[in-house]
Design a protein around this motif. Structure first.
Motif, PDB file in Angstrom:
ATOM      1  N   SER A  47      43.915  53.946-149.144  1.00 37.92           N
ATOM      2  CA  SER A  47      42.745  54.769-148.838  1.00 37.92           C
ATOM      3  C   SER A  47      41.791  54.069-147.888  1.00 37.92           C
ATOM      4  O   SER A  47      40.883  54.695-147.333  1.00 37.92           O
ATOM      5  CB  SER A  47      42.016  55.156-150.127  1.00 37.92           C
ATOM      6  N   SER A  48      41.993  52.771-147.661  1.00 43.94           N
ATOM      7  CA  SER A  48      41.201  52.058-146.656  1.00 43.94           C
ATOM      8  C   SER A  48      41.317  52.700-145.283  1.00 43.94           C
ATOM      9  O   SER A  48      40.373  52.663-144.492  1.00 43.94           O
ATOM     10  CB  SER A  48      41.657  50.598-146.547  1.00 43.94           C
ATOM     11  N   GLN A 100      38.895  55.451-145.279  1.00 43.94           N
ATOM     12  CA  GLN A 100      37.525  54.988-145.407  1.00 43.94           C
ATOM     13  C   GLN A 100      37.057  54.237-144.170  1.00 43.94           C
ATOM     14  O   GLN A 100      35.897  54.346-143.770  1.00 43.94           O
ATOM     15  CB  GLN A 100      37.366  54.106-146.645  1.00 43.94           C
ATOM     16  N   TRP A 101      37.952  53.490-143.551  1.00 43.49           N
ATOM     17  CA  TRP A 101      37.600  52.799-142.299  1.00 43.49           C
ATOM     18  C   TRP A 101      37.306  53.818-141.204  1.00 43.49           C
ATOM     19  O   TRP A 101      36.374  53.638-140.409  1.00 43.49           O
ATOM     20  CB  TRP A 101      38.721  51.865-141.873  1.00 43.49           C
ATOM     21  N   GLN A 159      36.089  56.841-141.532  1.00 45.77           N
ATOM     22  CA  GLN A 159      34.765  57.433-141.734  1.00 45.77           C
ATOM     23  C   GLN A 159      33.665  56.431-141.405  1.00 45.77           C
ATOM     24  O   GLN A 159      32.647  56.787-140.782  1.00 45.77           O
ATOM     25  CB  GLN A 159      34.606  57.913-143.176  1.00 45.77           C
ATOM     26  N   GLY A 209      33.046  55.868-151.818  1.00 46.68           N
ATOM     27  CA  GLY A 209      33.752  54.915-150.977  1.00 46.68           C
ATOM     28  C   GLY A 209      32.948  54.497-149.762  1.00 46.68           C
ATOM     29  O   GLY A 209      32.951  53.334-149.361  1.00 46.68           O
ATOM     30  N   LEU A 210      32.250  55.453-149.173  1.00 44.50           N
ATOM     31  CA  LEU A 210      31.426  55.135-148.008  1.00 44.50           C
ATOM     32  C   LEU A 210      30.278  54.208-148.403  1.00 44.50           C
ATOM     33  O   LEU A 210      29.979  53.236-147.693  1.00 44.50           O
ATOM     34  CB  LEU A 210      30.881  56.421-147.397  1.00 44.50           C
ATOM     35  N   VAL A 254      41.896  62.592-147.239  1.00 39.67           N
ATOM     36  CA  VAL A 254      41.007  62.379-148.382  1.00 39.67           C
ATOM     37  C   VAL A 254      41.684  62.775-149.691  1.00 39.67           C
ATOM     38  O   VAL A 254      42.329  63.825-149.790  1.00 39.67           O
ATOM     39  CB  VAL A 254      39.709  63.192-148.200  1.00 39.67           C
ATOM     40  N   PHE A 287      40.311  50.994-152.515  1.00 50.95           N
ATOM     41  CA  PHE A 287      40.604  50.852-151.088  1.00 50.95           C
ATOM     42  C   PHE A 287      42.004  50.287-150.863  1.00 50.95           C
ATOM     43  O   PHE A 287      42.654  50.613-149.873  1.00 50.95           O
ATOM     44  CB  PHE A 287      39.595  49.918-150.413  1.00 50.95           C
TER      45      PHE A 287
END
Length: 798
Positions: A300-301, A304-305, A307, A456-457, A557, A598
């Motif tokens: 999921s990194s 997240q990266w 975003q 996460g953000l 997501v 992550f």
């Protein structure tokens, strides 16, 4: 764990010696076996590694140093004589990019349309200018009336939560109102003088606003010190010849010309046959549906990266009313009409929607984006405003104006402000920036106001805040005489370099693949400087990138988030319960479980399937059992911005222009193309976001062809157009060679290790899952996850 300790590359395959230790020697033998395959070419020469680092000509390098090459080795196949499940990289594996101009010709030229415009009647022009000014006054009067009639967003609604995810800076508000007046004047010129759409949108760009009564609406040009080794807070002065390129509160640019219905301002709303375009919610409900399809390679990194990066270089906000209240386009769930309708309203009809209509919602709030003027300040079509700097420059950590930056600093030791438990600072304005108050928590503050958007953000913001302060404390210890400003700027410079290196070394090759990295000449170098800065490349966000292509992350997501505790237990939360509220991460001990996700939770695959947490429950609040639909908002936003269609983007990206829906099946699965044919009347009507997100991923990359084309172009701009890019040599802001080598030791895994509360182990390639023996978790104190040695900055002249 063959690659769990180090990747030891030999200067010559025949002379590998166990100089790096037994484990590394076994690694070297594996690489040697791979090299001996009939397609093998992974050598010290082709990978850019140098010999001479150890006995026998062997260098030990952590696997993050060759993340791009290693990922190719890990492709699933079997070659004779090689380890099962391991494949040689292709013989076309290129060395690092270094030659000036490599790939520059692959960057799109600016969208320009030449239109002949005969001299216009000065009296009619003057009247049109006055009408533009009057429209601005009228806007103020409309907003005052709406406020008196209680027609503004009400607290606790999903639309209110959507608005309060971000704040609008005072400079952005001024720029928008000035651009609004000029755009309205352009509309009146076109209407009063019976100009064509092309003449109104592009021909009027020949008329300078500065020569009219609207001249005070034009932006000023910043004064620059081009010898400064540090970036400005607002991104200006990066380019000596074009000091506003990359500056915050300036307009985005385009790959293809704008497609406004009237040529100037009206959103794209008509099909090729003149009928209305299909309803965005109908498209989303029939094509962008929810299917659980987790990726088998990436964590999921990756999402997240994406975003976090997006919040570093792109934010096109929609406006509020003059008194700060939100614009309500759907009072009591119904579309506003007549005097109750704000001019910036563009709501989405949901009266027949199977999910929303039974819940009393026949209308989804949508407010058009804010505008900005180019420094050249001409009439013509409207362009959208980017509130952030356009660079990868850590503005999500430090802010995009000097005022924002100062508000985040302590003023001592170069440090940024924190709150209890070394968390992000509490937002001093608790007037509704987030929905935390409804859940007994407080809003947090960072360089980008969307920090509270989802757990996460908020977590990744926390890691990078801590990284800045960790670096600042180390620099102050090495250089006790440095004042606060010197420590802050040096730490910021290092942190931004780490962000850029991780992006181009670890993350971007996953997104665009090795072929595009080579084509654009943006592979990272392993030693030495690059000298490929091109002052003719404008790095400003392309509208097609920020409004469509870079929204690919929405398909990655996970709606159900898994949180991993240190004892191995796993809990789950629903994303819909945590929008715009940091109540979860504010609880002691919750940072690490979020951060572990992550590296242990897979992303969803890149496909047209979107979690319901985004399509039916976006910004859902405790008072409602439904929210907004991000996919509908994306489609409507593309039309608001007059983005070119999918077929247009296919053509500019080198694909054949489709003449029917069968023609898009070269990139889009047949079943999805058939669904598109049931919704759209013509293949020429397909919205770029819809078509792009429906494509099959290309070999070696995460995205389909057209999104890949646009994303690759933008990241080439962000490297080649940035005079402060971390590996450039010969610039006032360049690092020394020793310092640059330390920057290259940075990694996403190292950031997690150094800045979590108590995470003790992580896989070295943290964007990739641990489903192969090449990337198993190892101790954070292992040399395989090195830390940049800041001794290289001792005695630096600040």
């Amino acid at each position: 764990m063959i690659l769990a300790v180090a990747l030891c590359l030999a200067a010559a395959a025949a002379s590998i010696q166990p100089a790096c230790g037994a484990e590394e020697y076994r690694v070297a033998r594996v690489i040697r076996q791979i090299n001996q395959g009939n397609r093998g070419s992974f050598s010290s020469a082709s990978s850019g590694f140098q010999s001479g680092g150890g006995a026998g000509g062997c260098i030990c390098a952590p696997i993050i140093f060759c993340a791009q090459e290693l990922r190719q080795i890990q492709q699933q196949c079997t070659l004779p004589g090689n380890i099962p499940g391991v494949c040689c990289p292709p013989s076309t594996l290129a060395a690092s990019a270094s030659a000036p101009g490599t790939g520059d010709n692959n960057v799109f030229a600016s969208a320009r349309v030449q239109v002949n415009l005969q001299p216009l009647d000065n009296s009619a022009l003057g009247q049109a200018f006055n009408k533009g000014i009057a429209d601005l006054t009228n806007l103020q009067q409309i907003e005052e009336r709406l406020f008196r009639n209680n027609i503004f967003l009400q607290r606790g609604t999903p639309a209110y939560a959507h608005l309060r995810v971000f704040t609008i800076s005072p400079p952005a508000k001024r720029r928008h109102l000035n651009a609004f007046a000029v755009a309205m004047a352009s509309v009146h010129i076109m209407q009063d003088l019976s100009l064509t759409r092309q003449q109104g949108g592009f021909g009027l760009q020949q008329i300078d606003v500065r020569n009219t009564i609207l001249s005070d609406r034009c932006p000023s040009v910043p004064s620059c010190n081009l010898r400064n080794k540090y970036r400005t807070a607002d991104g200006s002065c990066n380019n000596p010849r074009q000091p506003t390129w990359g500056q915050s509160n300036t307009p985005v640019q385009r790959i293809l010309p704008a497609r406004y219905d009237d040529g100037v301002l009206s959103p794209r709303s008509r099909s090729t046959d003149g009928s209305p375009l299909p309803n965005p919610r109908v498209i989303a409900s029939n094509i962008l549906v929810d299917v659980d399809n987790p990726d088998q390679q990436f964590t999921s990194s990756v999402m997240q990266w994406a975003q976090f990066l997006d919040h570093d270089f792109a934010h096109i906000p929609f406006p509020v009313m003059g008194n700060g209240e939100g614009i309500e386009c759907c009072p009591e769930g119904r579309e506003a009409q007549g005097d109750n309708r704000h001019p910036m309203c563009m709501p989405i009809n949901t009266a027949d929607d199977r999910f929303l209509a039974p819940r009393g919602s026949s209308c989804m709030n949508f407010v058009r984006s804010m505008f900005s003027l180019e420094t050249s300040c001409n009439f013509g079509h409207a362009e959208q405003l980017n509130q952030l700097t356009h660079w990868i420059d850590g503005s999500n950590v430090y802010g995009s104006t000097l005022e924002e930056q100062r508000a985040l600093r302590t003023g001592q030791g170069g440090l940024l402000k924190t709150s209890g438990n070394n968390m992000l600072p509490i937002n001093p304005d608790q007037g509704g920036d987030c929905s935390a108050g409804d859940r007994g928590a407080l809003c947090l503050q960072a360089g980008d106001s969307r920090v509270n958007e989802q757990p996460g953000l908020t977590a990744i913001h926390t890691l990078w805040l801590r990284e800045h302060n960790r670096v600042a404390r180390a620099l102050q210890q090495l250089n006790p005489s440095w004042p606060d400003e010197a420590v802050f700027q040096q730490a910021r410079r290092i942190v931004v370099a780490e962000m850029q290196h991780i992006t181009y070394n670890e993350w971007l090759p996953i997104i665009v693949g090795p072929n595009f990295m080579r084509a654009f000449g943006i592979n990272v170098k392993n030693t030495g400087f690059s000298f490929d800065y091109n002052p003719n490349i404008n790095a400003n966000m392309n509208n097609e990138f920020s409004t469509a292509a870079f929204r690919f992350g929405h398909t990655l997501v996970q709606g159900t988030l898994r949180l991993f505790s240190g004892d191995g237990s796993v809990s789950t939360i629903q994303l819909r319960d945590h929008f715009n509220s940091p109540h979860l991460i504010s609880r002691p001990g919750m940072l690490d479980p979020i951060v572990r996700s992550f590296t242990q939770l897979a992303i969803q695959k890149f496909d047209p399937f979107i979690t319901q947490d985004l399509t039916n429950h976006l910004f859902q609040t405790p008072r409602f059992n439904f929210g907004m639909d991000l996919m509908s908002l994306n489609i409507q936003r593309g039309r608001d911005h007059a983005i070119a269609t999918y077929n247009d983007m296919r053509a500019i990206c080198g694909l054949p222009r489709a003449t029917d829906f069968q023609g898009i099946t070269d990139q889009i699965p047949t079943a999805i193309a058939q669904n598109l044919a049931r919704v759209y009347k013509s293949v020429d009507d397909i919205d770029f976001f819809v078509g792009g997100i429906s494509e099959r991923p290309v070999s070696g990359g995460l995205l389909g062809w057209t999104f890949l084309c646009v994303v690759g172009d933008q990241f080439a701009r962000l490297k080649k157009g940035d005079r402060f890019f971390y590996d450039l040599g010969g610039q006032p802001g360049s690092f020394s060679e020793a310092q640059l080598q330390e920057i290259r030791r940075s990694s996403w895994a190292r950031i997690i290790c150094d800045n979590s509360d108590n995470i003790q182990a992580v896989q070295p390639l943290a964007f990739m899952l641990t489903n192969t023996r090449f990337n198993q978790p190892i101790a954070c104190n292992s040399p395989v996850i090195p830390r940049p040695n800041l001794e290289a900055w001792r005695g630096e002249v600040p």
